[in-house]
Design a protein around this motif. Structure first.
Motif, PDB file in Angstrom:
ATOM      1  N   GLU A 214       0.918  -1.361  -0.071  1.00 50.19           N
ATOM      2  CA  GLU A 214       0.090   0.040  -0.179  1.00 50.19           C
ATOM      3  C   GLU A 214       0.673   1.171  -0.176  1.00 50.19           C
ATOM      4  OE1 GLU A 214      -2.916   2.477   3.042  1.00 50.19           O
ATOM      5  OE2 GLU A 214      -2.528   0.241   3.482  1.00 50.19           O
ATOM      6  N   LYS A 215       1.813   1.369   0.877  1.00 55.78           N
ATOM      7  CA  LYS A 215       2.575   2.500   0.966  1.00 55.78           C
ATOM      8  C   LYS A 215       3.791   2.907  -0.135  1.00 55.78           C
ATOM      9  CE  LYS A 215       0.723   3.846   5.024  1.00 55.78           C
ATOM     10  NZ  LYS A 215      -0.182   5.195   4.869  1.00 55.78           N
ATOM     11  N   TYR A 216       4.199   1.625  -0.509  1.00 54.41           N
ATOM     12  CA  TYR A 216       5.371   1.581  -1.675  1.00 54.41           C
ATOM     13  C   TYR A 216       5.054   0.698  -2.802  1.00 54.41           C
ATOM     14  CZ  TYR A 216       7.469   2.873   2.853  1.00 54.41           C
ATOM     15  OH  TYR A 216       8.050   3.592   4.263  1.00 54.41           O
ATOM     16  N   PRO A 217       3.968   1.292  -3.451  1.00 53.38           N
ATOM     17  CA  PRO A 217       3.536   0.312  -4.714  1.00 53.38           C
ATOM     18  C   PRO A 217       4.559   0.194  -5.712  1.00 53.38           C
ATOM     19  CG  PRO A 217       2.452   2.640  -4.841  1.00 53.38           C
ATOM     20  CD  PRO A 217       3.192   2.342  -3.509  1.00 53.38           C
ATOM     21  N   SER A 218       5.506   1.300  -5.924  1.00 49.98           N
ATOM     22  CA  SER A 218       6.682   0.891  -6.807  1.00 49.98           C
ATOM     23  C   SER A 218       7.436  -0.136  -6.607  1.00 49.98           C
ATOM     24  CB  SER A 218       7.643   2.383  -6.602  1.00 49.98           C
ATOM     25  OG  SER A 218       8.068   2.736  -5.572  1.00 49.98           O
ATOM     26  N   LEU A 219       7.575  -0.643  -5.389  1.00 54.20           N
ATOM     27  CA  LEU A 219       8.331  -1.998  -4.981  1.00 54.20           C
ATOM     28  C   LEU A 219       7.613  -3.097  -5.508  1.00 54.20           C
ATOM     29  CD1 LEU A 219       9.465  -1.040  -1.449  1.00 54.20           C
ATOM     30  CD2 LEU A 219      10.879  -1.105  -3.455  1.00 54.20           C
ATOM     31  N   ILE A 220       6.542  -3.163  -5.969  1.00 57.22           N
ATOM     32  CA  ILE A 220       5.457  -4.181  -6.433  1.00 57.22           C
ATOM     33  C   ILE A 220       5.792  -4.567  -7.920  1.00 57.22           C
ATOM     34  CG2 ILE A 220       3.493  -5.810  -6.111  1.00 57.22           C
ATOM     35  CD1 ILE A 220       5.232  -5.041  -3.539  1.00 57.22           C
TER      36      ILE A 220
END
Length: 226
Positions: A214-220
């Motif tokens: 949720e907080k760091y979608p760029s990591l997914i």
């Protein structure tokens, strides 16, 4: 009785074919989400501990490590992992400890199983000497649960095909059997065997992985379409 484990290679780890595609993407996602991370220990390895840059980075690292210790008592596992990624990205400083844990966590958030952080050790074959710690942590994929004993913390010889992921060393990805030269920089001698040693660390639960997504979608890297 020996206090280190010699790995049983009867059940080799076989990564899923898509793992070769996932790992570089995860490393790239970390570098894009948390750019320009500096490492005080690299200055120490180069013998530049007297430089003002090293002193400033080392002070910054000391601050974030004290802050990280408050995260779990204040908010449990979700707050620990959210805060770990957040403060390292904000203050742009980390050593192998923080980077190996962040890498492990992001890999798990992307569905990679059987990964954890380990300390590197070296052992002289046919010697009564104990395994020697190399003062460097990595993320490894494919280690047996029986070897990853965080209570006993016995060094073990990894399976040759165990995958090593090292965000600290510019996102290095390789197999244990091929990384000897890579870790010469930390003191691994040509006549020594590379070993892994379990380390104490928190294990992200579902709530932790959900908050990272949720907080760091760029990591997914594999986002489900709604």
């Amino acid at each position: 009785m020996s206090d280190y484990i010699n790995a049983n290679y009867s059940i080799p780890f076989k990564a899923r074919p898509k793992l070769k595609k996932i790992l570089p993407k995860v490393i790239n996602a970390i570098s894009q989400t948390m750019p320009d991370i500096e490492n005080p220990s690299k200055y120490a390895i180069a013998g530049n501990t007297a430089s003002d840059t090293f002193k400033e980075l080392n002070n910054r690292l000391g601050f974030i490590r004290k802050f990280i210790k408050t995260l779990y008592p204040d908010g449990g596992l979700p707050e620990y992992f959210r805060g770990l990624i957040g403060i390292v990205g904000t203050f742009k400083v980390a050593n192998c400890d923080e980077l190996s844990e962040i890498t492990k966590t992001v890999l798990k958030a992307n569905g990679v199983k059987h990964c954890d952080m380990f300390e590197l050790c070296a052992l002289k074959p046919n010697s009564k000497e104990q395994p020697r710690e190399l003062d460097h942590l990595v993320t490894a994929i494919g280690v047996k649960k029986s070897q990853n004993n965080k209570q006993q913390k016995c060094p073990f010889v990894p399976h040759p095909d165990t995958i090593i992921v090292d965000t600290y060393l510019d996102g290095y990805i390789g197999k244990a059997k091929n990384c000897r030269k890579k870790y010469k920089i930390f003191g691994l001698n040509p006549d020594e065997i590379l070993m892994l040693k379990p380390v104490s660390s928190f294990e992200p639960d579902k709530a932790s992985l959900d908050i990272i997504k949720e907080k760091y979608p760029s990591l997914i890297i594999n986002k489900k379409k709604k």
